[in-house]
Design a protein around this motif. Structure first.
Motif, mmCIF file in Angstrom:
data_model
loop_
_atom_site.group_PDB
_atom_site.id
_atom_site.type_symbol
_atom_site.label_atom_id
_atom_site.label_comp_id
_atom_site.label_asym_id
_atom_site.label_seq_id
_atom_site.Cartn_x
_atom_site.Cartn_y
_atom_site.Cartn_z
ATOM 1 N N GLU A 112 49.876 45.610 -2.791
ATOM 2 C CA GLU A 112 49.456 45.065 -4.076
ATOM 3 C C GLU A 112 49.443 46.094 -5.197
ATOM 4 O OE1 GLU A 112 45.731 43.032 -3.556
ATOM 5 O OE2 GLU A 112 46.739 41.270 -2.730
ATOM 6 N N GLY A 113 49.705 47.358 -4.891
ATOM 7 C CA GLY A 113 49.741 48.343 -5.961
ATOM 8 C C GLY A 113 49.634 49.759 -5.445
ATOM 9 N N GLN A 114 50.028 50.695 -6.306
ATOM 10 C CA GLN A 114 49.914 52.120 -6.005
ATOM 11 C C GLN A 114 49.313 52.834 -7.205
ATOM 12 O OE1 GLN A 114 54.172 52.698 -4.569
ATOM 13 N NE2 GLN A 114 53.083 53.836 -2.983
ATOM 14 N N TYR A 115 48.516 53.858 -6.924
ATOM 15 C CA TYR A 115 47.779 54.554 -7.976
ATOM 16 C C TYR A 115 47.847 56.072 -7.760
ATOM 17 C CZ TYR A 115 45.805 49.875 -8.411
ATOM 18 O OH TYR A 115 45.644 48.511 -8.545
ATOM 19 N N GLY A 116 48.341 56.787 -8.759
ATOM 20 C CA GLY A 116 48.293 58.233 -8.708
ATOM 21 C C GLY A 116 46.858 58.696 -8.896
ATOM 22 N N VAL A 117 46.335 59.475 -7.970
ATOM 23 C CA VAL A 117 44.918 59.843 -8.008
ATOM 24 C C VAL A 117 44.650 60.868 -9.104
ATOM 25 C CG1 VAL A 117 43.000 60.843 -6.708
ATOM 26 C CG2 VAL A 117 44.612 59.297 -5.569
ATOM 27 N N SER B 231 57.303 56.454 -13.334
ATOM 28 C CA SER B 231 57.960 57.741 -13.554
ATOM 29 C C SER B 231 57.045 58.929 -13.286
ATOM 30 C CB SER B 231 58.498 57.811 -14.990
ATOM 31 O OG SER B 231 57.434 57.771 -15.926
ATOM 32 N N LEU B 232 55.727 58.704 -13.198
ATOM 33 C CA LEU B 232 54.771 59.795 -12.985
ATOM 34 C C LEU B 232 54.037 59.711 -11.650
ATOM 35 C CD1 LEU B 232 53.167 60.049 -16.548
ATOM 36 C CD2 LEU B 232 54.819 61.612 -15.508
ATOM 37 N N LEU B 233 54.288 58.660 -10.887
ATOM 38 C CA LEU B 233 53.532 58.448 -9.657
ATOM 39 C C LEU B 233 53.649 59.636 -8.706
ATOM 40 C CD1 LEU B 233 51.766 56.106 -8.649
ATOM 41 C CD2 LEU B 233 53.743 55.282 -7.354
ATOM 42 N N GLY B 234 54.837 60.184 -8.579
ATOM 43 C CA GLY B 234 55.052 61.287 -7.651
ATOM 44 C C GLY B 234 54.570 62.628 -8.149
ATOM 45 N N GLY C 7 48.978 64.622 -7.043
ATOM 46 C CA GLY C 7 48.853 65.244 -5.725
ATOM 47 C C GLY C 7 48.785 64.215 -4.623
ATOM 48 N N HIS C 8 48.061 63.127 -4.876
ATOM 49 C CA HIS C 8 47.872 62.060 -3.894
ATOM 50 C C HIS C 8 48.127 60.709 -4.541
ATOM 51 C CE1 HIS C 8 45.364 65.437 -2.535
ATOM 52 N NE2 HIS C 8 45.536 64.996 -1.317
ATOM 53 N N VAL C 9 48.505 59.744 -3.718
ATOM 54 C CA VAL C 9 48.659 58.360 -4.152
ATOM 55 C C VAL C 9 47.832 57.467 -3.238
ATOM 56 C CG1 VAL C 9 50.285 56.411 -4.140
ATOM 57 C CG2 VAL C 9 50.894 58.517 -5.309
ATOM 58 N N LEU C 10 47.147 56.491 -3.826
ATOM 59 C CA LEU C 10 46.500 55.435 -3.057
ATOM 60 C C LEU C 10 47.401 54.213 -3.089
ATOM 61 C CD1 LEU C 10 42.702 55.464 -4.029
ATOM 62 C CD2 LEU C 10 43.856 56.679 -2.188
ATOM 63 N N THR C 11 47.712 53.686 -1.914
ATOM 64 C CA THR C 11 48.475 52.434 -1.800
ATOM 65 C C THR C 11 47.526 51.365 -1.278
ATOM 66 O OG1 THR C 11 50.531 53.634 -1.365
ATOM 67 C CG2 THR C 11 50.475 51.305 -0.780
ATOM 68 N N VAL C 12 47.538 50.210 -1.935
ATOM 69 C CA VAL C 12 46.608 49.130 -1.621
ATOM 70 C C VAL C 12 47.374 47.956 -1.043
ATOM 71 C CG1 VAL C 12 44.812 47.608 -2.537
ATOM 72 C CG2 VAL C 12 45.168 49.886 -3.528
ATOM 73 N N GLY C 13 46.889 47.451 0.085
ATOM 74 C CA GLY C 13 47.498 46.284 0.699
ATOM 75 C C GLY C 13 46.450 45.278 1.122
#
Length: 275
Positions: free
Chosen positions: A220-225, A260-263, A266-272
């Motif tokens: 449902e989404g990804q978030y750059g921490v 374009s900035l997600l990577g 340092g960390h990404v949260l992926t929500v499912g």
């Protein structure tokens, strides 16, 4: 049919070098001091946004010494930590409102559909093989109720390169060679000569939703921490100042899901979600 909790002899085991790394106790203060506070505060605000408003039953898989479990319990959630490191279980189990037990993300000691939320804020770091990561996500899906939320953290593919360059260690030939190797396939190999981190996998954010899908979870989404703020040389001082701290958090929030900035984070949260 409800699956019974597995016995320790049935569960996958943690490799010796990873166990030794975490038995050093660094997780106790990693997120509460210096620049690590940015990761803590941003993860906290993201989870508060993503979790149910009403008190939920939360399984914090790989919850470490309970840094997140403590504030989740303080918010009124019922929190259980499952972690493969005895030191982590001992310390998190002492927190008010938190229960803790030994367990592996790939073989959770949990009944089917028992939780409203399952968090994996560390386990995927140390599963270099895709089938193992999918297995951990599938276990999270099994443990969460239909409609429940699964949130997983990953370390970004170029986080090591960016951080090593920021610190100046990239100019050391041996560190540069190891860092460049990780950038190729995400595999950070254990080395006794490089105690900064242990065996790990640095993920491309684009591959994580496919792993959620393979585990039966709808992404449902990804978030750059941390966004790009963690790479700024003055970030620790900014976090010490309440006014500047809020500006940093607001700026990071503004670009948290910008593709374009997600990577760069340092960390990404992926929500499912389990359908």
């Amino acid at each position: 049919m409800t699956r019974l909790p597995r016995t320790p002899s049935q569960a996958p085991t943690l490799s010796e070098e990873i166990l030794a790394y975490y038995e050093r106790g660094g997780e106790t203060t990693r997120l509460t001091e210096g620049a690590g506070r940015l990761e803590l505060w941003r993860t906290q605000e993201l989870l508060r946004r993503l979790l149910p408003d009403t008190p939920a039953r939360v399984l914090d898989v790989g919850g470490g010494t309970g840094v997140h479990a403590a504030w989740l319990a303080g918010d009124g959630h019922a929190v259980e930590v499952v972690d493969p490191v005895p030191l982590h279980v001992e310390r998190s189990g002492l927190l008010p409102g938190v229960t803790a037990r030994l367990g592996d993300a790939r073989a959770l000691p949990a009944e089917d559909t028992a939780y409203d939320v399952v968090l994996l804020l560390g386990p995927l770091y140390h599963l270099p093989e895709r089938p193992e990561r999918v297995r951990a996500l599938a276990e999270a899906r099994r443990a969460v109720r239909p409609g429940g939320v699964v949130v997983a953290a990953t370390i970004n593919r170029y986080a090591g390169l960016n951080d090593t360059l920021r610190q100046g260690a990239y100019f050391l030939p041996e560190r540069r060679a190891r860092t460049d190797a990780v950038s190729l396939d995400g595999r950070h190999l254990h080395s006794a000569d490089d105690p900064v981190f242990t065996t790990a996998y640095f993920a491309d954010p684009a591959e994580v939703p496919d792993e959620f899908d393979a585990a039966g979870l709808t992404c449902e989404g990804q978030y750059g921490v941390e966004g790009v703020a963690w790479l700024m040389g003055d970030v620790e001082e900014w976090l010490d100042d309440p006014g500047r701290r809020e500006a940093v958090l607001a700026a990071t929030r503004r670009v948290e899901s910008e593709p374009s900035l997600l990577g760069a984070s340092g960390h990404v949260l992926t929500v499912g979600r389990r359908a």
